[in-house]
Design a protein around this motif. Structure first.
Motif, PDB file in Angstrom:
ATOM      1  N   ASP A  46       0.807  -1.215   0.000  1.00 39.58           N
ATOM      2  CA  ASP A  46       0.000   0.000   0.000  1.00 39.58           C
ATOM      3  C   ASP A  46       0.843   1.269   0.000  1.00 39.58           C
ATOM      4  OD1 ASP A  46      -2.488  -1.377   0.173  1.00 39.58           O
ATOM      5  OD2 ASP A  46      -2.066  -1.753   2.271  1.00 39.58           O
ATOM      6  N   ALA A  47       2.047   1.188   0.495  1.00 40.20           N
ATOM      7  CA  ALA A  47       2.867   2.396   0.593  1.00 40.20           C
ATOM      8  C   ALA A  47       4.335   2.004   0.692  1.00 40.20           C
ATOM      9  CB  ALA A  47       2.466   3.209   1.818  1.00 40.20           C
ATOM     10  N   ASP A  48       5.135   2.653  -0.105  1.00 34.92           N
ATOM     11  CA  ASP A  48       6.569   2.391  -0.077  1.00 34.92           C
ATOM     12  C   ASP A  48       7.174   3.196   1.062  1.00 34.92           C
ATOM     13  OD1 ASP A  48       9.123   1.701  -0.607  1.00 34.92           O
ATOM     14  OD2 ASP A  48       9.364   3.006  -2.353  1.00 34.92           O
ATOM     15  N   ILE A  49       7.246   2.570   2.213  1.00 38.55           N
ATOM     16  CA  ILE A  49       7.744   3.258   3.403  1.00 38.55           C
ATOM     17  C   ILE A  49       8.675   2.329   4.154  1.00 38.55           C
ATOM     18  CG2 ILE A  49       5.677   2.577   4.665  1.00 38.55           C
ATOM     19  CD1 ILE A  49       5.992   5.058   6.389  1.00 38.55           C
ATOM     20  N   LEU A 173      -6.915   4.573   5.725  1.00 34.61           N
ATOM     21  CA  LEU A 173      -7.666   5.779   5.371  1.00 34.61           C
ATOM     22  C   LEU A 173      -6.760   7.002   5.377  1.00 34.61           C
ATOM     23  CD1 LEU A 173     -10.347   7.218   4.779  1.00 34.61           C
ATOM     24  CD2 LEU A 173     -10.697   7.407   7.249  1.00 34.61           C
ATOM     25  N   ILE A 174      -5.865   7.077   6.366  1.00 40.60           N
ATOM     26  CA  ILE A 174      -4.930   8.204   6.438  1.00 40.60           C
ATOM     27  C   ILE A 174      -4.031   8.217   5.207  1.00 40.60           C
ATOM     28  CG2 ILE A 174      -2.923   9.108   7.669  1.00 40.60           C
ATOM     29  CD1 ILE A 174      -4.294   8.163  10.270  1.00 40.60           C
ATOM     30  N   ARG A 175      -3.514   7.057   4.825  1.00 45.52           N
ATOM     31  CA  ARG A 175      -2.659   6.994   3.638  1.00 45.52           C
ATOM     32  C   ARG A 175      -3.419   7.469   2.400  1.00 45.52           C
ATOM     33  NH1 ARG A 175      -1.404   1.839   5.857  1.00 45.52           N
ATOM     34  NH2 ARG A 175      -2.533   0.791   4.173  1.00 45.52           N
ATOM     35  N   LYS A 176      -4.654   7.049   2.286  1.00 45.65           N
ATOM     36  CA  LYS A 176      -5.481   7.430   1.137  1.00 45.65           C
ATOM     37  C   LYS A 176      -5.709   8.935   1.107  1.00 45.65           C
ATOM     38  CE  LYS A 176      -9.962   6.323  -1.028  1.00 45.65           C
ATOM     39  NZ  LYS A 176     -10.559   7.663  -1.012  1.00 45.65           N
ATOM     40  N   LYS A 177      -6.034   9.509   2.266  1.00 45.84           N
ATOM     41  CA  LYS A 177      -6.292  10.943   2.330  1.00 45.84           C
ATOM     42  C   LYS A 177      -5.031  11.747   2.024  1.00 45.84           C
ATOM     43  CE  LYS A 177     -10.287  11.056   5.445  1.00 45.84           C
ATOM     44  NZ  LYS A 177     -11.136  11.871   4.538  1.00 45.84           N
ATOM     45  N   VAL A 178      -3.892  11.308   2.543  1.00 43.59           N
ATOM     46  CA  VAL A 178      -2.638  12.014   2.259  1.00 43.59           C
ATOM     47  C   VAL A 178      -2.344  11.975   0.764  1.00 43.59           C
ATOM     48  CG1 VAL A 178      -0.142  11.999   2.599  1.00 43.59           C
ATOM     49  CG2 VAL A 178      -1.653  11.623   4.550  1.00 43.59           C
ATOM     50  N   ALA A 179      -2.533  10.805   0.157  1.00 39.35           N
ATOM     51  CA  ALA A 179      -2.278  10.663  -1.281  1.00 39.35           C
ATOM     52  C   ALA A 179      -3.174  11.581  -2.103  1.00 39.35           C
ATOM     53  CB  ALA A 179      -2.479   9.212  -1.701  1.00 39.35           C
ATOM     54  N   GLU A 180      -4.375  11.856  -1.575  1.00 40.93           N
ATOM     55  CA  GLU A 180      -5.322  12.717  -2.280  1.00 40.93           C
ATOM     56  C   GLU A 180      -5.188  14.184  -1.887  1.00 40.93           C
ATOM     57  OE1 GLU A 180      -9.013  10.869  -1.297  1.00 40.93           O
ATOM     58  OE2 GLU A 180      -8.761   9.234  -2.748  1.00 40.93           O
ATOM     59  N   GLY A 181      -4.198  14.481  -1.043  1.00 43.76           N
ATOM     60  CA  GLY A 181      -3.938  15.863  -0.668  1.00 43.76           C
ATOM     61  C   GLY A 181      -4.856  16.419   0.403  1.00 43.76           C
ATOM     62  N   GLU A 182      -5.544  15.560   1.131  1.00 45.02           N
ATOM     63  CA  GLU A 182      -6.465  16.009   2.174  1.00 45.02           C
ATOM     64  C   GLU A 182      -5.734  16.223   3.500  1.00 45.02           C
ATOM     65  OE1 GLU A 182     -10.209  13.999   2.579  1.00 45.02           O
ATOM     66  OE2 GLU A 182     -10.076  13.177   0.546  1.00 45.02           O
ATOM     67  N   ARG A 194       3.647  16.291  10.963  1.00 45.22           N
ATOM     68  CA  ARG A 194       4.747  17.112  10.436  1.00 45.22           C
ATOM     69  C   ARG A 194       5.804  16.232   9.754  1.00 45.22           C
ATOM     70  NH1 ARG A 194       5.189  19.976  14.608  1.00 45.22           N
ATOM     71  NH2 ARG A 194       6.799  18.789  15.699  1.00 45.22           N
ATOM     72  N   TYR A 195       6.090  15.088  10.350  1.00 46.50           N
ATOM     73  CA  TYR A 195       7.090  14.164   9.796  1.00 46.50           C
ATOM     74  C   TYR A 195       6.645  13.673   8.415  1.00 46.50           C
ATOM     75  CZ  TYR A 195      10.352  10.200   9.609  1.00 46.50           C
ATOM     76  OH  TYR A 195      11.340   9.312   9.238  1.00 46.50           O
ATOM     77  N   ILE A 196       5.376  13.314   8.289  1.00 42.99           N
ATOM     78  CA  ILE A 196       4.836  12.832   7.018  1.00 42.99           C
ATOM     79  C   ILE A 196       4.998  13.895   5.927  1.00 42.99           C
ATOM     80  CG2 ILE A 196       2.700  12.207   5.805  1.00 42.99           C
ATOM     81  CD1 ILE A 196       1.853  10.753   8.394  1.00 42.99           C
ATOM     82  N   LYS A 197       4.745  15.147   6.298  1.00 44.89           N
ATOM     83  CA  LYS A 197       4.865  16.234   5.326  1.00 44.89           C
ATOM     84  C   LYS A 197       6.325  16.460   4.937  1.00 44.89           C
ATOM     85  CE  LYS A 197       0.745  18.849   6.710  1.00 44.89           C
ATOM     86  NZ  LYS A 197       0.232  20.115   7.321  1.00 44.89           N
ATOM     87  N   ILE A 198       7.208  16.475   5.928  1.00 49.59           N
ATOM     88  CA  ILE A 198       8.635  16.731   5.658  1.00 49.59           C
ATOM     89  C   ILE A 198       9.223  15.626   4.790  1.00 49.59           C
ATOM     90  CG2 ILE A 198      10.923  16.861   6.718  1.00 49.59           C
ATOM     91  CD1 ILE A 198       9.584  18.280   9.097  1.00 49.59           C
ATOM     92  N   ARG A 199       8.856  14.387   5.115  1.00 53.62           N
ATOM     93  CA  ARG A 199       9.395  13.234   4.377  1.00 53.62           C
ATOM     94  C   ARG A 199       8.619  12.929   3.092  1.00 53.62           C
ATOM     95  NH1 ARG A 199      13.867  10.717   4.708  1.00 53.62           N
ATOM     96  NH2 ARG A 199      12.964   8.623   4.810  1.00 53.62           N
ATOM     97  N   ASN A 200       7.518  13.671   2.898  1.00 52.74           N
ATOM     98  CA  ASN A 200       6.687  13.487   1.696  1.00 52.74           C
ATOM     99  C   ASN A 200       6.228  12.027   1.559  1.00 52.74           C
ATOM    100  OD1 ASN A 200       5.418  14.716  -0.518  1.00 52.74           O
ATOM    101  ND2 ASN A 200       6.986  13.938  -1.921  1.00 52.74           N
TER     102      ASN A 200
END
Length: 203
Positions: A46-49, A173-182, A194-200
């Motif tokens: 679901d996410a390359d992390i 759901l959080i991953r989906k919303k972040v991917a959609e820019g919510e 903040r970490y999610i935003k900095i690390r994109n």
């Protein structure tokens, strides 16, 4: 000591996880709750992390919280995660250190349906207590029936219920919303958001 274990992918850790850990501390008077990310690789579909990012977010989420601490035991072991292996490791470590700990494994209420399929569940019942989260929207009579079924077959089984508020969010759901820019700030500890935003992450 009475030690709780909250396992999962934590991809990412969110406020619901923290609330669950706090509820276990308070309701069962635990001395500590370990936030223990697993090493299963299914989440990478679901996410390359990286595991490093997941662990960093956990550390940020629990910073300043009393008696809630991150644990990288399963990440260090690597490979497919089985709870029985983790428990054997912890018990052996306790013996080496000359301490006796009581372990409480925190699960979602829906997981109570599937315990029969856990590897060596009969042994797990002997070495720890399961705490199943029961929310307002869960049928408590059904949960009691499930508990009675386990204890009938395994008299040594210890299963308690952990009462929590309904959690309207999930990591997926959080991953989906972040991917959609919510905006997901209401679901996450501020430092994690903040970490999610900095690390994109999750883009």
């Amino acid at each position: 000591m009475k030690i709780g274990i909250l396992g999962g992918s934590f991809n990412p850790i969110h406020n619901g996880h923290i609330s669950l850990a706090k509820a276990a501390l308070n309701e069962y008077s635990l001395d500590r709750v370990l936030i223990m990310p697993n090493c299963d690789t299914y989440y990478k579909k679901d996410a390359d992390i990286s595991d490093h990012d997941r662990m960093n977010m956990i550390q940020l989420a629990v910073r300043g919280l009393k008696n809630i601490v991150p644990s990288d035991i399963e990440l260090k072991r690597g490979g497919i995660t089985y709870t029985i292996d983790t428990m054997r490791y912890l018990i052996e470590k306790d013996k080496e250190e000359g301490v006796i700990n009581d372990y409480f494994f925190i699960i979602g209420g829906d997981t109570l349906h599937n315990l029969y399929y856990w590897r060596e569940i009969d042994e797990l019942f002997k070495v720890m207590t399961f705490l199943a989260a029961v929310r307002d929207d869960v049928d408590t009579k059904e949960m009691e029936k499930l508990k009675d079924g386990y204890t009938l077959k395994h008299p040594e089984a210890r299963i308690g219920f952990l009462h929590t508020d309904k959690n309207p969010v999930s990591s997926s759901l959080i991953r989906k919303k972040v991917a959609e820019g919510e905006d997901v700030s209401m679901y996450l500890p501020e430092a994690v958001n903040r970490y999610i935003k900095i690390r994109n992450l999750y883009k």
